[in-house]
Every structure is written in C-alpha cells, then in structure tokens.
Write a protein that holds these residues in place. Structure first.
Motif, mmCIF file in Angstrom:
data_model
loop_
_atom_site.group_PDB
_atom_site.id
_atom_site.type_symbol
_atom_site.label_atom_id
_atom_site.label_comp_id
_atom_site.label_asym_id
_atom_site.label_seq_id
_atom_site.Cartn_x
_atom_site.Cartn_y
_atom_site.Cartn_z
ATOM 1 N N ASP A 59 -1.912 -3.790 -15.442
ATOM 2 C CA ASP A 59 -1.375 -3.021 -16.509
ATOM 3 C C ASP A 59 -0.354 -2.078 -15.926
ATOM 4 N N PRO A 60 0.910 -2.206 -16.394
ATOM 5 C CA PRO A 60 1.823 -0.866 -15.657
ATOM 6 C C PRO A 60 1.126 0.340 -15.922
ATOM 7 N N LYS A 61 0.739 0.517 -17.038
ATOM 8 C CA LYS A 61 0.010 2.015 -17.238
ATOM 9 C C LYS A 61 -0.897 2.564 -16.212
ATOM 10 N N GLN A 62 -1.675 1.566 -15.765
ATOM 11 C CA GLN A 62 -2.788 1.879 -14.654
ATOM 12 C C GLN A 62 -2.065 1.707 -13.143
ATOM 13 N N LEU A 63 -0.863 1.417 -12.862
ATOM 14 C CA LEU A 63 -0.122 1.450 -11.839
ATOM 15 C C LEU A 63 0.297 2.557 -10.911
ATOM 16 N N ASP A 64 -0.349 2.641 -9.735
ATOM 17 C CA ASP A 64 0.319 3.807 -8.892
ATOM 18 C C ASP A 64 0.970 3.129 -7.850
ATOM 19 N N GLU A 65 2.175 3.221 -7.463
ATOM 20 C CA GLU A 65 2.991 2.525 -6.508
ATOM 21 C C GLU A 65 2.434 2.631 -5.266
ATOM 22 N N ASN A 66 1.527 3.842 -4.798
ATOM 23 C CA ASN A 66 1.090 4.080 -3.603
ATOM 24 C C ASN A 66 -0.236 3.135 -3.160
ATOM 25 N N MET A 67 -0.613 2.417 -4.285
ATOM 26 C CA MET A 67 -1.889 1.370 -4.335
ATOM 27 C C MET A 67 -1.478 0.305 -3.601
ATOM 28 N N GLY A 68 -0.034 0.042 -3.106
ATOM 29 C CA GLY A 68 0.054 -1.218 -2.328
ATOM 30 C C GLY A 68 0.033 -1.029 -1.003
ATOM 31 N N ASN A 96 -2.742 -5.689 0.079
ATOM 32 C CA ASN A 96 -2.180 -6.204 -1.046
ATOM 33 C C ASN A 96 -0.870 -5.752 -1.579
ATOM 34 N N MET A 97 -0.078 -6.747 -1.169
ATOM 35 C CA MET A 97 1.467 -6.495 -1.380
ATOM 36 C C MET A 97 1.728 -6.476 -3.046
ATOM 37 N N LEU A 98 2.584 -5.370 -3.315
ATOM 38 C CA LEU A 98 2.750 -5.097 -4.811
ATOM 39 C C LEU A 98 4.216 -5.911 -4.904
ATOM 40 N N VAL A 99 4.195 -6.791 -6.004
ATOM 41 C CA VAL A 99 5.469 -7.462 -6.452
ATOM 42 C C VAL A 99 5.372 -7.607 -7.711
ATOM 43 N N ASP A 117 9.415 -8.825 -14.950
ATOM 44 C CA ASP A 117 9.118 -7.712 -14.481
ATOM 45 C C ASP A 117 7.647 -6.873 -14.555
ATOM 46 N N ASN A 118 6.470 -7.878 -14.492
ATOM 47 C CA ASN A 118 5.363 -7.530 -14.710
ATOM 48 C C ASN A 118 4.824 -7.312 -13.322
ATOM 49 N N PRO A 119 4.241 -6.022 -13.184
ATOM 50 C CA PRO A 119 3.549 -5.765 -11.772
ATOM 51 C C PRO A 119 2.434 -6.681 -11.264
ATOM 52 N N LEU A 120 2.191 -7.253 -10.106
ATOM 53 C CA LEU A 120 1.050 -8.033 -9.847
ATOM 54 C C LEU A 120 0.925 -7.470 -8.188
ATOM 55 N N LYS A 150 -12.129 0.704 -4.775
ATOM 56 C CA LYS A 150 -11.380 2.047 -4.657
ATOM 57 C C LYS A 150 -10.572 2.457 -6.031
ATOM 58 N N TYR A 151 -10.428 1.347 -6.839
ATOM 59 C CA TYR A 151 -9.635 1.620 -7.983
ATOM 60 C C TYR A 151 -10.476 0.995 -9.201
ATOM 61 N N PRO A 152 -11.719 1.460 -9.591
ATOM 62 C CA PRO A 152 -12.338 0.623 -10.471
ATOM 63 C C PRO A 152 -11.813 0.763 -12.046
ATOM 64 N N GLU A 153 -10.900 1.714 -12.186
ATOM 65 C CA GLU A 153 -10.196 1.764 -13.492
ATOM 66 C C GLU A 153 -9.220 0.660 -13.858
ATOM 67 N N VAL A 154 -8.801 0.027 -12.556
ATOM 68 C CA VAL A 154 -7.522 -0.677 -12.773
ATOM 69 C C VAL A 154 -8.111 -2.221 -12.945
ATOM 70 N N GLU A 155 -7.661 -2.783 -14.124
ATOM 71 C CA GLU A 155 -8.258 -4.062 -14.454
ATOM 72 C C GLU A 155 -7.195 -5.351 -13.758
ATOM 73 N N LEU A 156 -7.750 -6.056 -13.061
ATOM 74 C CA LEU A 156 -7.104 -7.213 -12.581
ATOM 75 C C LEU A 156 -7.195 -8.550 -13.379
ATOM 76 N N THR A 157 -5.957 -9.251 -13.679
ATOM 77 C CA THR A 157 -6.052 -10.331 -14.359
ATOM 78 C C THR A 157 -5.320 -11.440 -13.847
ATOM 79 N N ALA A 158 -5.905 -12.681 -13.963
ATOM 80 C CA ALA A 158 -5.264 -13.843 -13.487
ATOM 81 C C ALA A 158 -4.597 -14.720 -14.424
#
Length: 527
Positions: free
Chosen positions: A478-487, A491-494, A499-502, A517-525
């Motif tokens: 979710d873009p709202k949960q994204l911090d660009e420093n997480m890449g 784990n490549m950020l693209v 324009d959805n981040p993954l 490290k980021y338990p609040e970030v939901e990862l979806t496939a």
C-alpha cells in the motif's frame, strides 16, 4: 432479431478450449475437428517441418520454428447445426497465464491425454483452473495407434490425480500395432480401426442388446474381442453412473479413446461431445448481477490482445467473448473502464491464419476487434444504458525477472512501442525501477522472455539486451505504508505499469526479514 430467434441462435453455440500437456496431440486433434467442419481441406502436422507444412492453428514464426503452440488461437466452424468456437490454448507450461485467461472465455474444456504417458504435470495445473470455474471437462485419450498404458490404469490415474469421476464412453480393442478398434459403449457398436481389412470397408459393426456381434465375424476370432467384452461388462457393473448433471457441473468427465494423428475416433468424439457440451453460460458482474446470454442488450469482455497477427499489416486484435445479446457491425458500445463511447465497425472471425469480416455474432461467439490501443485485457464493453462490468480476469504473479534495454539507442521509439504493445497483450509484465526509467520485465516462465525477444526483433525491428536478475518474489504494498528507504539490494523497490509500488524480494528469507522489520506493512501477491 427478436428474443426467440436470439435464443435459438445462442443455443446453437458451443465454445470450448482444448487443453493438454505439450506433445499430447492437442493441435492435431484441433485440425481434425476443423477438417470435419469443412474449415480446412488438409491437416498439416506440427512435426512435418521438412515439408514446410505447419499446423494451421500455429501462426507465429517462433511456433513454426519450435513446433509448439505459444498463443491461443481461435477457430470457428459449423457442424451438425451447431456453431463451434474452438480455442486452442498454449500447451507450454510457461504460458499458463494466457491459457488461464482463455479458460475464462469458454463453457467447456477438452483435455487431451497421451495414452502412453498418462496425466502429466501441466495437465494437472490446467485442470485445476477448470475445476475452479466448475466447467465441464471431456477427456480424449490420444495416440492409441502407439503402444500405451492399460486403459483401466489410465482411468484410475485420471480419477486419483485429478480427483474427478470418469465415465468411458468407448473402450480400446488393443493398441499400437494390435489396435483393432473401439468398443463404443454409448452407441452400442464397434468402430473399426482398419475397416477395409475386415468389414468390407464399413466403419461400424452394430451390436445386439447384449453388446455382442451377431452371427459370424472374423473379429470374434480375436482374443482381444473376448477381452473387451469382459472389460465392458466390468465397466457397466462396477463403473461410475452416467449423469448429465454431474458432467455439467464438472464432477464427471466422459472419456473417449482414439488417435488424432490417424483421425480415428475423433468424429465419434465430436458428435458425442456436441450432445453433452453446454450452451453459452451466464456471466457474473462485479455487482453480483447475473447476465443471461439471451439478454437482448449486447455485452462482452476482452480476454486476450494480440498484435501483428498479419505480418503484412501491423494490426492489433482484441479477442472478445460475447456474453449477451447480438453483435452487429457498427454497433455503439460503452467501454466500462473509462465510460468511453465507441462504434465497433471493424471486426473479424478467425480460422487461424485466414479471417473473415464478421457482420453479426451472438452470445457464446468469440470475435476479434481491430484495436488502436483502446482496449486492455479484462475490459467489459456493453450496449444499452445500464452499466455492465464483468469480474476481473486473474493475473499471475511473475517469478522470473530481467532488466531490458534497447541494443541501439537510436531505436528508442520502436523499443517503447514494442514493449507497450506486448505488455498490453499480457505476454509479459512491465516494471520500472522507482527513481530511474530502467525497465524490468517479469514472466511466469523463461520461454516468455524468448518469445518477447524474438517478437521485439522481428515485429518491431528492435533488438533488446536482457540481463537476468533471476527468480524473485514479487509483493505489492500500500503506497500509504511505503517508505522509500525500505528498499535494498535484497528487496528491490519498483513500480508496475499502473504506478503501484511493489518489492522484488531475493528469496523467502529476505521477505521474512522484511516482514519482521516492518510488521505493519502488508505484502500482497496476485495469483
């Protein structure tokens, strides 16, 4: 067309896909069906590369080189007062996504099995998709003219591996060099493999009420005849019950034996299949509304886009499954995604390489719309004032990724055009690195990259350089949960093409580390 005439036309339609493992004989059986429909005069065989003749349903250059079906062809013909739409799906495992979408556009599936090899891995995957949709499945045990496994063993495997009940409608009398014919339990007759040798050229021997040959016949002297009578009795007494209702729900598969290459048992299969294959089915919208095929308002969805089917004309075809009503040339429709109004004046029906302009078609038919870039896979179009949006077509999460760039920097225009068109076809999935314009493409299998490279070069005159970044695990955030420093390198950020981040994770360990490290970030496939 009034409602009664529309219903009559819709009920004549039979739309099905042919699925199989590579080399099971799928394209060969498709061609024999086209021969019966008078749609082609001569069946080419994929294997006959020296003669330069190729299967009529394999039109793309790379398919001719490798003898595989890479993209789903659509073919239409008339037989026995039925209008038949066949979708010949890719047999290669790397093309499961294209096959998956094709299976969303049909009302039944024919599963071709190599009788020497039995149920193979790819057949299992495709079968699961059919079962998920609950569509009827008909099984053709092919290559009976070669020595194969015992028929009872094949039926047991079919039931165990695919978890479906089977009902053989005919049974082989021998196989390979000893193939004498088929004992047809459904029609109570024997179909001979070489009728000119033992039945004065007559294809069928009709049986009495006990299922036996009346009077004298040389086949009765064969030990295989006694064996088939025993096996037929066993099937009648201990086999599954025949149920049209179970077939229609995909719980029971009728099984036919035969040989597509020698055209043995194929016509009987086609005629019997058409008796039990369903008419066009209802479709569900996103609002859970049921669209009936006989509804007068026209509607349909795009399940495939194909560019450059005709190398002489740089064309692009959107394949549409008509879900309701009647299509007429020049019909005014709305594209539900953008609410854009358009007139459909240029459309086509297919017989592999040859095409005819379509003037009218009804629910159940597959037609091609010439597309200038308006359509995307999964789009709904409809006439009338009531908005119709069919449910989304599933997309697979790619597992292999490569960086891609144009070999010649002076050809950026054709490079971008080619990539954009092939992405819209659904052949590959496109990603861009987050801050630069580096292109990354993802695919379900390696062969998709080969086809991409081949088509970029041949169709768009753009040589590409591909650098593998290997197998990755793609997960959207979710873009709202994204911090660009997480890449990071692991784990490549693209961004995807919308324009959805993954993140593209290096492996399961990297993904678990990220989640810790980021338990609040939901990862979806995707799927």
């Amino acid at each position: 067309m009034n409602k009664k005439d529309l219903a009559k036309e819709v009920n004549r339609r039979r739309t099905f896909a042919i699925i199989s493992h590579p080399d099971a004989g799928k394209t060969t059986i498709t061609e024999q069906l086209l021969l019966f429909g008078g749609a082609i005069r001569q069946a080419g065989t994929v294997k006959a590369k020296k003669s330069g003749k190729f299967a009529k349903s394999d039109w793309m250059e790379i398919e001719k080189q490798r003898g595989i079906s890479v993209t789903s062809s659509v073919m239409q013909f008339e037989y026995d007062d039925k209008r038949i739409n066949i979708l010949d799906t890719p047999g290669h495992e790397d093309f499961s996504e294209d096959t998956y979408r094709t299976l969303m556009a049909v009302d039944a599936a024919v599963m071709v099995v190599d009788s020497a090899k039995g149920i193979e891995e790819q057949t299992k995957k495709l079968f699961k998709v059919c079962r998920m949709r609950g569509i009827p499945i008909f099984t053709f045990m092919n290559k009976l003219d070669r020595d194969g496994r015992e028929p009872l063993e094949l039926i047991e495997e079919l039931e165990e591996v695919l978890e479906i009940d089977a009902y053989p409608l005919n049974w082989p009398i021998g196989s390979g060099k000893n193939l004498k014919g088929l004992y047809d339990l459904y029609h109570n007759r024997i179909e001979l493999f070489r009728p000119e040798e033992m039945n004065s050229g007559e294809r069928f021997i009709h049986l009495n009420d006990e299922g036996e040959i009346e009077g004298e016949h040389e086949l009765k002297n064969e030990s295989l005849y006694d064996q088939v009578l025993e096996e037929a009795l066993l099937l009648k007494e201990a086999g599954n019950e025949f149920s049209e209702e179970a077939i229609s729900r995909g719980k029971l598969t009728p099984v036919f034996f035969g040989s597509a290459l020698t055209n043995f048992g194929v016509q009987t299969f086609l005629e019997t299949f058409l008796q039990f294959a369903p008419e066009p089915s209802t479709q569900e919208t996103k609002e859970d509304k049921i669209i009936q095929p006989t509804d007068e308002e026209f509607s349909g969805f795009i399940f495939k886009i194909q560019a450059n089917m005709d190398p002489n004309h740089r064309d692009r075809i959107a394949f549409l499954r008509i879900c309701s009503g009647k299509f007429e040339k020049g019909i005014d429709v709305t594209l539900s995604r953008s609410n854009k109004k358009m007139r459909l004046s240029n459309s086509t029906q297919f017989l592999a390489e040859s095409r005819e302009a379509v003037t009218d078609a009804v629910a159940g038919d597959i037609i091609g719309l010439y597309d200038t870039g308006n359509f995307q896979i999964g789009d709904t179009i409809y006439s009338g004032k009531t908005d119709v949006t069919f449910k989304d077509l599933p997309q697979f999460t790619p597992e292999l990724f490569v960086r891609v760039e144009a070999k010649n920097v002076m050809k950026q225009k054709s490079f971008h055009k080619g990539i954009n068109q092939l992405v819209q076809e659904g052949a590959i999935q496109l990603y861009k690195s987050y801050h630069t314009e580096t292109y990354i493409i993802g695919a379900v299998g390696q062969l998709q990259f080969e086809v991409f490279q081949h088509r970029m070069n041949n169709e768009y005159n753009s040589e590409v350089v591909m650098t593998s970044i290997g197998s990755r695990i793609a997960r959207w955030v979710d873009p709202k949960q994204l911090d660009e420093n997480m890449g990071s390198s692991r784990n490549m950020l693209v961004r995807d093409r919308f324009d959805n981040p993954l993140f593209l994770f290096e492996n399961q360990f990297a993904m678990r580390w990220f989640s810790d490290k980021y338990p609040e970030v939901e990862l979806t496939a995707l799927l």
